[in-house]
Design a protein around this motif. Structure first.
Motif, mmCIF file in Angstrom:
data_model
loop_
_atom_site.group_PDB
_atom_site.id
_atom_site.type_symbol
_atom_site.label_atom_id
_atom_site.label_comp_id
_atom_site.label_asym_id
_atom_site.label_seq_id
_atom_site.Cartn_x
_atom_site.Cartn_y
_atom_site.Cartn_z
ATOM 1 N N THR A 1 -0.967 0.359 9.983
ATOM 2 C CA THR A 1 -2.166 0.572 10.794
ATOM 3 C C THR A 1 -3.430 0.140 10.072
ATOM 4 O OG1 THR A 1 -2.186 2.798 9.934
ATOM 5 C CG2 THR A 1 -1.260 2.481 12.138
ATOM 6 N N GLY A 2 -3.326 -0.068 8.785
ATOM 7 C CA GLY A 2 -4.497 -0.509 8.038
ATOM 8 C C GLY A 2 -5.288 0.626 7.439
ATOM 9 N N THR A 3 -5.029 1.843 7.909
ATOM 10 C CA THR A 3 -5.725 2.975 7.297
ATOM 11 C C THR A 3 -4.692 3.890 6.648
ATOM 12 O OG1 THR A 3 -5.646 4.064 9.418
ATOM 13 C CG2 THR A 3 -7.719 3.005 8.815
ATOM 14 N N GLY A 4 -5.166 4.843 5.883
ATOM 15 C CA GLY A 4 -4.248 5.763 5.232
ATOM 16 C C GLY A 4 -4.029 5.371 3.795
ATOM 17 N N ALA A 5 -3.254 6.210 3.107
ATOM 18 C CA ALA A 5 -3.096 6.015 1.676
ATOM 19 C C ALA A 5 -2.180 4.844 1.393
ATOM 20 C CB ALA A 5 -2.536 7.277 1.044
ATOM 21 N N LYS A 6 -2.535 4.098 0.394
ATOM 22 C CA LYS A 6 -1.682 3.018 -0.057
ATOM 23 C C LYS A 6 -0.741 3.571 -1.123
ATOM 24 C CE LYS A 6 -5.662 0.931 -0.418
ATOM 25 N NZ LYS A 6 -6.741 0.067 -0.858
ATOM 26 N N VAL A 7 0.415 2.975 -1.206
ATOM 27 C CA VAL A 7 1.371 3.396 -2.226
ATOM 28 C C VAL A 7 1.626 2.201 -3.116
ATOM 29 C CG1 VAL A 7 3.602 4.403 -2.668
ATOM 30 C CG2 VAL A 7 2.431 4.889 -0.538
ATOM 31 N N GLY A 8 1.538 2.413 -4.411
ATOM 32 C CA GLY A 8 1.714 1.272 -5.286
ATOM 33 C C GLY A 8 2.597 1.597 -6.469
ATOM 34 N N LYS A 9 3.311 0.586 -6.911
ATOM 35 C CA LYS A 9 4.118 0.724 -8.122
ATOM 36 C C LYS A 9 3.846 -0.455 -9.028
ATOM 37 C CE LYS A 9 8.006 3.319 -6.445
ATOM 38 N NZ LYS A 9 9.307 3.173 -5.817
ATOM 39 N N LEU A 10 3.835 -0.161 -10.299
ATOM 40 C CA LEU A 10 3.564 -1.213 -11.267
ATOM 41 C C LEU A 10 4.645 -1.135 -12.334
ATOM 42 C CD1 LEU A 10 1.479 -3.237 -12.637
ATOM 43 C CD2 LEU A 10 0.526 -1.245 -13.730
ATOM 44 N N THR A 11 5.316 -2.235 -12.594
ATOM 45 C CA THR A 11 6.309 -2.248 -13.662
ATOM 46 C C THR A 11 5.743 -3.026 -14.837
ATOM 47 O OG1 THR A 11 7.959 -2.360 -11.939
ATOM 48 C CG2 THR A 11 8.715 -2.678 -14.167
#
Lengths: 202, 575
Positions: free
Chosen positions: B264-274
């Protein structure tokens, strides 16, 4: 710091004891502003938790640094946290037994022959290496450092089961006697059973 | 290009940077039809670059591919690969991906446009990094002096005001020296003669390491804090302490960045970094702030980065040597570094600058250092301040810390009242006091809080302690030059005639009014699809917007028809 000076600073520190939830909890305040908190099991007298708190250079109160025992989970996992380790990563913690220092690293799903654990006497630390380059850990033993004891390669051993690597290092006899004496002293401290008692050292 | 038609791009200087993104974000709901080998060969490089550079700012489910070393082999299996990696790294996002295929080059095919209209429009996620706002003084980059402190006629965004700039240059040297505490400077001059610009110029030339605190005279009036407390906090914010502190940093080579955004473009983003070193590999969960700064820094797989664990500050060290042959299109300034060794998390001693005020807040136990973040610091006891002063002096003697006196700039200083002025008198005498720069546009006027008249509205005893720099009105030539600089800053092209007309407007009304007309005229020009602002555009905005003189004129003529016209206040009351 030799064994004697460490014992002395322990004796000189201001201590508060508290008996709660089947644990003997002791808070130490050293003359240099450092704080140490220990928790012992009442029945087995095993050390469950030992943690430290330092003041930062600017005078702010730092967070508790866990030396022995399970790291305290943060109360609420907020999404605003800048960066934190994913929970699929190996978890490193120290859980001592009466006769040896012991470290457990969970979430390591690799066969035992991947690991190599050895003592690095020049840097006074123990190193865990993996041949698949997935995990590496270099850690010192603060107890040994405080008492300035040399490392002994033969005292080190490790096993692997249930995705957990267990590294053990047999406590030298100096440490064993020191711990016994300390426990004797601590038992003499009058502990209040009530959690609401004022902590004089804080 | 169909992409231009597909997307209502917002106008202005950002078009260029936007179009890059739109190439990617415009094609939900499609997968690329099979392409010829030649086609994909040509696109392969472009694509790989786009994927890695732009990935973090796209507005859909996305995965930064674990960057393959053998890029070339991957050329004709592009779409397969995307699927493969999706399966490998985010099994839970896979079902979504099957109906929202990424099609970075589908704009090549004309049938796209028709299908595009069918798919629901996903709101554009605009990141902060792309919005560069232009402020009133953003064209100023320094004082425009040469090494001998001689002012250049036009330099670093500064025009004219030669004498005052030279004077400011001398003050600047004094500040840089850092030995003299508690000097105060007053910049006085008519409105629109570059007082704030000179102060900004000083701030810019001092660089980021010297504290520069700017406030307006009316800012200190608050119900929550006394005026003097607010002033002394500002004073202490302007004194920096460079000190070594141990912090925990993460240093490693980026293996993969994966950012999932809600569709939807809004809301929390979830990210992972290796991240990895030569010995180990760790996956990190990213918070929102971290995701933003990663995309701001354009971090991509193969970069070697350090992250300050406490503050989340990212710094790029360079690209890993193993990636040296990945791309042929790489900036000349790209640095190659070795992949770090040993553990990912290290304790490092870093030197950083904190202000005395920050140390005060950390040590005022009633609030704790968390107050720094909430902004609610309250009043700080003078005992705490004394202790901190003693401690800092001790650190300095031991060589642990270095004191960097900075600048406190108070604009509109005539808004301060008598109490503040007497406090300033006293505060300037402390040896831990910054250089104070004040600016005012008032002539002889009443000192706030008294009934006395005084030059600049400042008591004579304080005036006596000040070095006063006067600014004079700009000449026509200078006005023209300033308008030219502003046009460049605001990205508006002006024809020569329009420029002269605008200069005349600037001379007859005010410089500020003329500057205001630049962007408005630029907009009018763009509406008629022109590329260069002509005299007609200027005329149009001149007729649309009144300047101060014409507005007053209008008022006088039609005063009777306005509301409350019968109440007449003789003068403005400022106390």
């Amino acid at each position: 710091m030799s064994v004697q000076s460490w014992t002395q600073s322990l004796q000189a520190s201001r201590k508060t004891a508290l008996i709660q939830d089947g644990k003997r909890k002791i808070h130490f305040l050293f003359s240099d502003g450092k704080e140490m908190a220990e928790e012992y099991d009442l029945k087995t007298d095993e050390l469950i938790v030992r943690k430290w708190r330092n003041e930062s250079t600017l005078g702010a109160q730092g967070p508790w640094q866990v030396e022995v025992g399970e790291p305290a989970a943060s109360p609420v996992a907020s999404s605003d946290d800048v960066i934190k380790e994913n929970n699929s990563n190996p978890v490193f913690m120290r859980t001592d037994t009466k006769s040896s220092f012991q470290w457990r690293i969970r979430n390591l799903p690799y066969p035992k022959d991947v690991f190599s654990v050895f003592v690095e006497p020049s840097e006074k630390c123990i190193i865990i290496k993996t041949s698949n380059k997935k995990y590496y850990k270099k850690f010192s033993v603060p107890d040994m450092e405080r008492s300035e004891l040399p490392f002994d390669c033969s005292a080190l051993s490790f096993t692997h089961a249930n995705n957990t690597l267990i590294v053990s290092y047999k406590k030298p006899k100096e440490i064993l006697t020191l711990e016994q004496e300390l426990l004797k002293e601590l038992k003499k401290l009058k502990g209040t059973g009530d959690g609401n008692a004022d902590c004089k050292t804080q | 290009m169909p992409r231009a038609a597909l997307k209502p791009l917002w106008s202005g200087s950002h078009i260029q940077s936007m179009s890059l993104y739109s190439a990617h974000s415009q094609a939900p709901g499609l997968r690329p039809p099979p392409r010829s080998l030649a086609h994909s060969l040509r696109d392969a490089h472009r694509r790989s670059e786009l994927v890695h550079v732009q990935q973090p700012v796209r507005d859909k489910q996305e995965t930064v591919v674990k960057n393959q070393v053998e890029k070339k082999r991957a050329v004709n299996t592009q779409s397969q690969q995307t699927e493969k990696t999706a399966r490998r790294f985010s099994p839970d996002t896979f079902p979504l991906r099957t109906n929202q295929k990424e099609a970075p080059h589908s704009h090549i095919f004309t049938s796209v446009a028709a299908e595009m209209a069918m798919t629901p429009k996903v709101p554009e996620v605009r990141d902060i990094m792309r919005i560069e706002r232009i402020g009133a003084h953003s064209h100023i980059r320094g004082l425009g002096l040469d090494d001998a402190l001689e002012p250049r006629q036009v330099s670093q965004g500064m025009v004219g005001q030669l004498a005052s700039r030279r004077a400011a240059g001398v003050i600047l040297e004094m500040i840089k020296d850092g030995h003299i505490a508690g000097r105060a400077v007053l910049i006085a001059g008519q409105p629109g003669t570059g007082k704030t610009a000179i102060a900004m110029g000083i701030a810019q030339s001092l660089g980021p390491d010297t504290p520069f605190t700017a406030l307006a005279g009316s800012e200190i009036f608050s119900l929550e804090m006394s005026k003097t407390e607010s002033l002394s906090q500002s004073f202490r914010k302007a004194i920096g302490v460079r000190i070594k502190e141990e912090t925990e940093i993460i240093e490693g080579e980026v293996v993969e960045i994966q950012i999932d955004r809600p569709a939807t473009g809004t809301g929390a983003k979830v990210g992972k970094l290796t991240l990895k070193t030569t010995e180990m590999e760790t996956i990190y969960d990213l918070g929102n702030k971290m995701i933003d700064s990663l995309s701001k820094e354009k971090v991509q797989a193969g970069d070697v980065i350090t992250i300050d664990k406490a503050t989340g500050k990212i710094s790029k060290l360079g690209r890993s040597f193993t990636r040296a042959r990945d791309y042929d299109a790489m900036g000349a300034q790209t640095q190659f570094v070795q992949c770090p060794e040993g553990e990912l998390q290290k304790r490092k001693e870093v030197v950083h600058t904190v202000s005395l005020h920050e140390i005060d807040v950390i040590n005022s136990r009633t609030q704790g250092f968390l107050a720094l973040f909430s902004g609610d610091t309250g009043e700080i006891k003078s005992e705490v301040r004394e202790q901190i002063n003693a401690k800092v002096c001790e650190w300095r003697e031991e060589g642990k810390a270095e004191i960097i006196p900075g600048v406190l700039f108070i604009d509109e200083v005539h808004m301060l009242d008598m109490e503040c002025f007497s406090f300033l008198n006293r505060a300037l005498e402390s040896d831990l006091s910054p250089v104070l720069i004040m600016a005012t546009n008032r002539g002889i006027t009443r000192i706030r809080g008294t009934n006395y008249q005084s030059p600049h509205g400042i008591p004579i005893d304080l005036l006596d302690r000040l070095l006063i720099i006067a600014t004079s009105p700009y000449t026509e030539k200078e006005t023209k030059q300033i308008l030219k600089i502003r046009c460049e800053e605001e990205d508006v092209e002006l024809s020569d005639e329009a420029h002269s007309v605008l200069t005349r407007i600037g001379m007859e009304t005010s410089l500020r009014y003329a500057i205001q007309l630049i962007t408005t005229a630029g907009l009018v020009c763009r509406k008629r699809k022109g590329t260069e602002v002509q005299v007609e555009d200027i005329k149009r905005v001149y007729s649309l917007f009144l300047d101060e003189a014409r507005s007053s004129q209008y008022m006088k003529e039609y005063q009777d028809s306005f509301l409350f016209n019968e109440t007449q206040t003789p003068t403005m009351d400022t106390s």
